[in-house]
Design an enzyme around this catalytic site. Structure first.
Site, PDB file in Angstrom:
ATOM      1  N   ASP A 181       4.805  -7.421   2.373  1.00  0.00           N
ATOM      2  CA  ASP A 181       4.481  -7.652   1.278  1.00  0.00           C
ATOM      3  C   ASP A 181       5.181  -8.052   1.057  1.00  0.00           C
ATOM      4  O   ASP A 181       5.982  -7.430  -0.263  1.00  0.00           O
ATOM      5  CB  ASP A 181       3.689  -6.490   0.766  1.00  0.00           C
ATOM      6  CG  ASP A 181       1.715  -6.514   1.078  1.00  0.00           C
ATOM      7  OD1 ASP A 181       1.580  -7.488   1.370  1.00  0.00           O
ATOM      8  OD2 ASP A 181       1.242  -5.729   1.534  1.00  0.00           O
TER       9      ASP A 181
ATOM     10  N   GLU B   1      -9.415  -9.509   4.354  1.00  0.00           N
ATOM     11  CA  GLU B   1      -9.900  -8.415   4.521  1.00  0.00           C
ATOM     12  C   GLU B   1     -11.010  -8.159   3.359  1.00  0.00           C
ATOM     13  O   GLU B   1     -11.579  -8.626   1.982  1.00  0.00           O
ATOM     14  CB  GLU B   1      -8.682  -7.803   3.069  1.00  0.00           C
ATOM     15  CG  GLU B   1      -9.145  -6.326   2.228  1.00  0.00           C
ATOM     16  CD  GLU B   1      -7.962  -5.126   1.850  1.00  0.00           C
ATOM     17  OE1 GLU B   1      -7.787  -4.440   1.762  1.00  0.00           O
ATOM     18  OE2 GLU B   1      -7.022  -6.208   1.878  1.00  0.00           O
TER      19      GLU B   1
ATOM     20  N   SER C 138       0.671  -0.986  -0.495  1.00  0.00           N
ATOM     21  CA  SER C 138       0.065   0.067  -0.253  1.00  0.00           C
ATOM     22  C   SER C 138       1.330   1.212  -0.182  1.00  0.00           C
ATOM     23  O   SER C 138       0.324   2.038  -0.391  1.00  0.00           O
ATOM     24  CB  SER C 138      -0.769  -0.258   1.183  1.00  0.00           C
ATOM     25  OG  SER C 138      -0.002  -0.220   2.230  1.00  0.00           O
TER      26      SER C 138
END
Length: 271
Positions: A89, A188, A51
């Site tokens: 990530d 999520e 992100s």
């Protein structure tokens, strides 16, 4: 072990916290200074999320984020952390070609950046890759539901698992990720009832983001929590501060002082 202990957080910490019915707190961070503050506040897990493509680099999605980007930011975060477990990530196309490719790239996060583990998006389709990494001693955090790296294929973001068929598929994905050796899994954008069902069935911790209150822990994007992103507030997020306003007010005050000849003052000047 207490959640606010000074001992280093490991995969065993999360296992023990689930067994003791203690909630896991996770948050993203992308640089040294914020990582240090987040860690000192007692967060258990810091995710160096891809992100950062949107929060730090100005991209519209996570897709353009590179391995070099993630390694650099992960290393910076690790330098600021004493207690929390740092998870990185793995960005788009760094673990999809083959399990061997994934193993080499994941190993770089541990060897070069000092991460405590990596996160991969996907369920049954990547279970074999997760097994390859965990078999080599690399802790893996799974991730199912909304998959930001698949946003182009999906045509946008939506809640997953509202239909019975999709709910069963996600439950199968969660089982596959756990069976492959992941130490925990991010859920999520799932209906709360489905997230609760998955949490009850699995033996590994679930960490929710937009998945209701019944997960074993919660994760949020730091910029949402601190009010640094003003354009959009996700439904799953809660603002605990309004730092964008604070920053603009401080910079405006600085500009006025310089313009009006009030800065630097005597106390800011070397004689």
């Amino acid at each position: 072990m207490a959640a606010n202990s000074s001992e280093k957080v490991t995969v065993r910490t999360f296992k023990n916290m689930r067994a003791a019915n203690r909630s896991i707190t996770a948050l993203t961070a992308y640089d040294f200074q914020f990582a240090r503050l987040v860690d000192e506040a007692g967060v258990d897990m810091i995710l160096v999320g891809d992100s950062l493509g949107m929060t730090m680099l100005g991209y519209e999605t996570t897709i353009p984020v590179t391995l070099a980007d993630m390694l650099r930011h992960t290393a910076a975060v690790v330098r600021g952390v004493r207690r929390a477990m740092v998870i990185a990530d793995m960005p788009f196309l760094t673990y999809h070609v083959s399990p061997e490719q994934a193993l080499i790239n994941a190993g770089r996060f541990l060897q070069e950046a000092g991460a405590g583990g990596v996160k991969l998006e996907g369920g049954r389709a990547i279970a074999g890759t997760i097994g390859k990494l965990t078999g080599a001693g690399i802790p893996v955090l799974g991730h199912i539901g909304i998959l930001p790296q698949s946003v182009l294929k999906e045509g946008g973001y939506r809640v997953h698992g509202r239909s019975a068929e999709e709910a069963e598929a996600l439950l199968a994905d969660a089982r596959a990720v756990a069976d492959a050796g992941a130490f925990a899994i991010v859920l999520e954008g799932l209906p709360a009832s489905l997230a609760a069902r998955i949490t009850a069935e699995l033996t590994i911790p679930t960490i929710g983001i937009g998945a209701g209150p019944d997960c074993d822990g919660q994760i949020q994007v730091m910029h949402d929590l601190l009010g640094l992103c003003q354009e959009f507030i996700p439904k799953h997020a809660k603002r605990y501060a309004h730092l964008a306003d604070t920053v603009k007010e401080a910079v405006s005050a600085y500009r006025r002082d310089v313009t009006d000849g009030l800065f630097p003052a005597e106390e800011n000047t070397f004689i």
